[in-house]
Design an enzyme around this catalytic site. Sequence first.
Site, PDB file in Angstrom:
ATOM      1  N   ASN A 254       0.883  -1.179   0.000  1.00 14.29           N
ATOM      2  CA  ASN A 254       0.000   0.000   0.000  1.00 14.29           C
ATOM      3  C   ASN A 254       0.918   1.226   0.000  1.00 14.29           C
ATOM      4  O   ASN A 254       1.486   1.575   1.032  1.00 14.29           O
ATOM      5  CB  ASN A 254      -0.880  -0.037   1.266  1.00 14.29           C
ATOM      6  CG  ASN A 254      -1.681   1.240   1.442  1.00 14.29           C
ATOM      7  OD1 ASN A 254      -1.780   2.071   0.541  1.00 14.29           O
ATOM      8  ND2 ASN A 254      -2.270   1.396   2.626  1.00 14.29           N
TER       9      ASN A 254
ATOM     10  N   LYS B  91       0.247   4.286  -0.394  1.00 19.75           N
ATOM     11  CA  LYS B  91      -0.342   5.518   0.155  1.00 19.75           C
ATOM     12  C   LYS B  91      -0.022   6.707  -0.768  1.00 19.75           C
ATOM     13  O   LYS B  91       0.060   6.537  -1.975  1.00 19.75           O
ATOM     14  CB  LYS B  91       0.128   5.737   1.594  1.00 19.75           C
ATOM     15  CG  LYS B  91      -0.090   4.481   2.461  1.00 19.75           C
ATOM     16  CD  LYS B  91       0.087   4.706   3.920  1.00 19.75           C
ATOM     17  CE  LYS B  91      -0.144   3.391   4.658  1.00 19.75           C
ATOM     18  NZ  LYS B  91      -0.043   3.504   6.091  1.00 19.75           N
TER      19      LYS B  91
ATOM     20  N   HIS C 224      -9.501   1.385   5.042  1.00 20.34           N
ATOM     21  CA  HIS C 224      -8.217   1.604   5.718  1.00 20.34           C
ATOM     22  C   HIS C 224      -8.428   2.595   6.866  1.00 20.34           C
ATOM     23  O   HIS C 224      -9.215   3.537   6.744  1.00 20.34           O
ATOM     24  CB  HIS C 224      -7.186   2.149   4.722  1.00 20.34           C
ATOM     25  CG  HIS C 224      -5.803   2.132   5.298  1.00 20.34           C
ATOM     26  ND1 HIS C 224      -5.368   3.103   6.172  1.00 20.34           N
ATOM     27  CD2 HIS C 224      -4.774   1.253   5.161  1.00 20.34           C
ATOM     28  CE1 HIS C 224      -4.129   2.815   6.547  1.00 20.34           C
ATOM     29  NE2 HIS C 224      -3.746   1.695   5.941  1.00 20.34           N
TER      30      HIS C 224
ATOM     31  N   GLU D  65      -6.799   5.004   7.864  1.00 17.03           N
ATOM     32  CA  GLU D  65      -6.558   6.417   7.510  1.00 17.03           C
ATOM     33  C   GLU D  65      -7.789   7.007   6.817  1.00 17.03           C
ATOM     34  O   GLU D  65      -8.104   8.182   7.006  1.00 17.03           O
ATOM     35  CB  GLU D  65      -5.295   6.525   6.633  1.00 17.03           C
ATOM     36  CG  GLU D  65      -4.037   6.302   7.472  1.00 17.03           C
ATOM     37  CD  GLU D  65      -2.841   5.746   6.717  1.00 17.03           C
ATOM     38  OE1 GLU D  65      -2.818   5.793   5.473  1.00 17.03           O
ATOM     39  OE2 GLU D  65      -1.908   5.250   7.388  1.00 17.03           O
TER      40      GLU D  65
ATOM     41  N   GLU E 165      -5.452  -4.673  10.781  1.00 17.46           N
ATOM     42  CA  GLU E 165      -4.416  -3.663  10.956  1.00 17.46           C
ATOM     43  C   GLU E 165      -4.682  -2.884  12.238  1.00 17.46           C
ATOM     44  O   GLU E 165      -5.468  -1.927  12.232  1.00 17.46           O
ATOM     45  CB  GLU E 165      -4.421  -2.685   9.783  1.00 17.46           C
ATOM     46  CG  GLU E 165      -4.115  -3.324   8.453  1.00 17.46           C
ATOM     47  CD  GLU E 165      -3.532  -2.318   7.470  1.00 17.46           C
ATOM     48  OE1 GLU E 165      -2.416  -2.555   6.999  1.00 17.46           O
ATOM     49  OE2 GLU E 165      -4.178  -1.290   7.200  1.00 17.46           O
TER      50      GLU E 165
ATOM     51  N   GLY F 124       2.394   2.483  10.717  1.00 17.11           N
ATOM     52  CA  GLY F 124       3.355   3.570  10.533  1.00 17.11           C
ATOM     53  C   GLY F 124       4.069   3.974  11.814  1.00 17.11           C
ATOM     54  O   GLY F 124       4.714   5.019  11.862  1.00 17.11           O
TER      55      GLY F 124
ATOM     56  N   SER G 246       3.320  -1.877  10.393  1.00  9.34           N
ATOM     57  CA  SER G 246       4.770  -1.925  10.614  1.00  9.34           C
ATOM     58  C   SER G 246       5.399  -3.284  10.280  1.00  9.34           C
ATOM     59  O   SER G 246       6.316  -3.746  10.951  1.00  9.34           O
ATOM     60  CB  SER G 246       5.106  -1.517  12.046  1.00  9.34           C
ATOM     61  OG  SER G 246       4.756  -0.161  12.256  1.00  9.34           O
TER      62      SER G 246
HETATM   63  P1  PGA Z   1       2.826   0.487   7.559  1.00  8.33           P
HETATM   64  O1  PGA Z   1       1.374   0.694   6.941  1.00  8.33           O
HETATM   65  O2  PGA Z   1       3.339  -0.827   7.038  1.00  8.33           O
HETATM   66  O3  PGA Z   1       3.637   1.657   7.097  1.00  8.33           O
HETATM   67  O4  PGA Z   1       2.666   0.435   9.052  1.00  8.33           O
HETATM   68  C1  PGA Z   1       0.497  -0.377   6.794  1.00  8.33           C
HETATM   69  C2  PGA Z   1      -0.821   0.076   6.231  1.00  8.33           C
HETATM   70  O5  PGA Z   1      -1.261   1.190   6.570  1.00  8.33           O
HETATM   71  O6  PGA Z   1      -1.443  -0.622   5.424  1.00  8.33           O
END
Ligand code: PGA
Length: 279
Positions: free
Chosen positions: A13, A15, A119, A121, A192, A198, A237
């Site tokens: 992903n 982003k 997601h 976010e 998640e 992140g 992460s």
């Molecule tokens: P990350 O993001 O691996 O940077 O923690 C995962 C995600 O948001 O799908």
Amino acid sequence: MITRPSKTYIVGNWKMNQSKFDIDAFFKALSQELLAASKETLPPNLFETTEAWIAPQFVHLHQLYVDISLWSTSSPFVGQMKMKYGAQNSSHKEKGAFTGDVSARALAESGCHFVIVGHSERRAFFKESPEILREKVEMAFAQNLKVIFCIGETLEEREQGKAVEVVLNQLTQSIKGLDQSKCHEQLIFAYEPVWAIGTGRTATPEQAQEMHAHIRKILSDELALEGATMPILYGGSVTPDNVHELLRQQDINGALVGGASLKGADYAKLYLAAKVKIG
Ligand code: PGA
């Protein structure tokens, strides 16, 4: 007999990252790393059982199409991955006056194989409600797109002992009652935990496994789906260093990866880690 999901999914992903230049560099490094890895013995069925998926920004979908085609011809290992691309989001409406939105149909026409829905976010920054997410899933189903549906609790919710309840509600509100055969064919879940995204603070393999097992049970008991057979990815992460232990867990069928999927060499390592699922 219970048939477990037979594939492992390594989903990048990206982003709102990656310039056009970065994408070209990604494929070059991916190809080099796979070539280096091919000097060791890889399980013969690794490429058949491991899905390589990438979700770039919308405007880079076509570049993914071009790069995948070019690199699949020039690098046999990239070719064997049969990489697929998809979108990070799509509209909950079919079409019409929704300035700035992108329909599931336009994604399907652009060669997308999947779309990420829900997601954290999108839920947090864009206030996407469970009802809107449900409509997005339905729109994607109608276009035969696979849907990676994200669920997960915040740190506060986990500390209050509410993690399972939160995930149960997210699944019930957005997925319960949808067409069962479409759910079985097109849905992939991604657990998640918000506190792991992140932050560099991943869930332990045991924490992730425990929640994945709960999710399977919720799918079967509360949503009348065949929970045992549905793919559930872990995200938050994930890195080339911790991916092996996560993938070794019985109920983890792959990883949804943000930061560590941006560099081609790291993505290749994540992909190759799927060998722990074989044999
Ligand atoms: P990350 O993001 O691996 O940077 O923690 C995962 C995600 O948001 O799908």
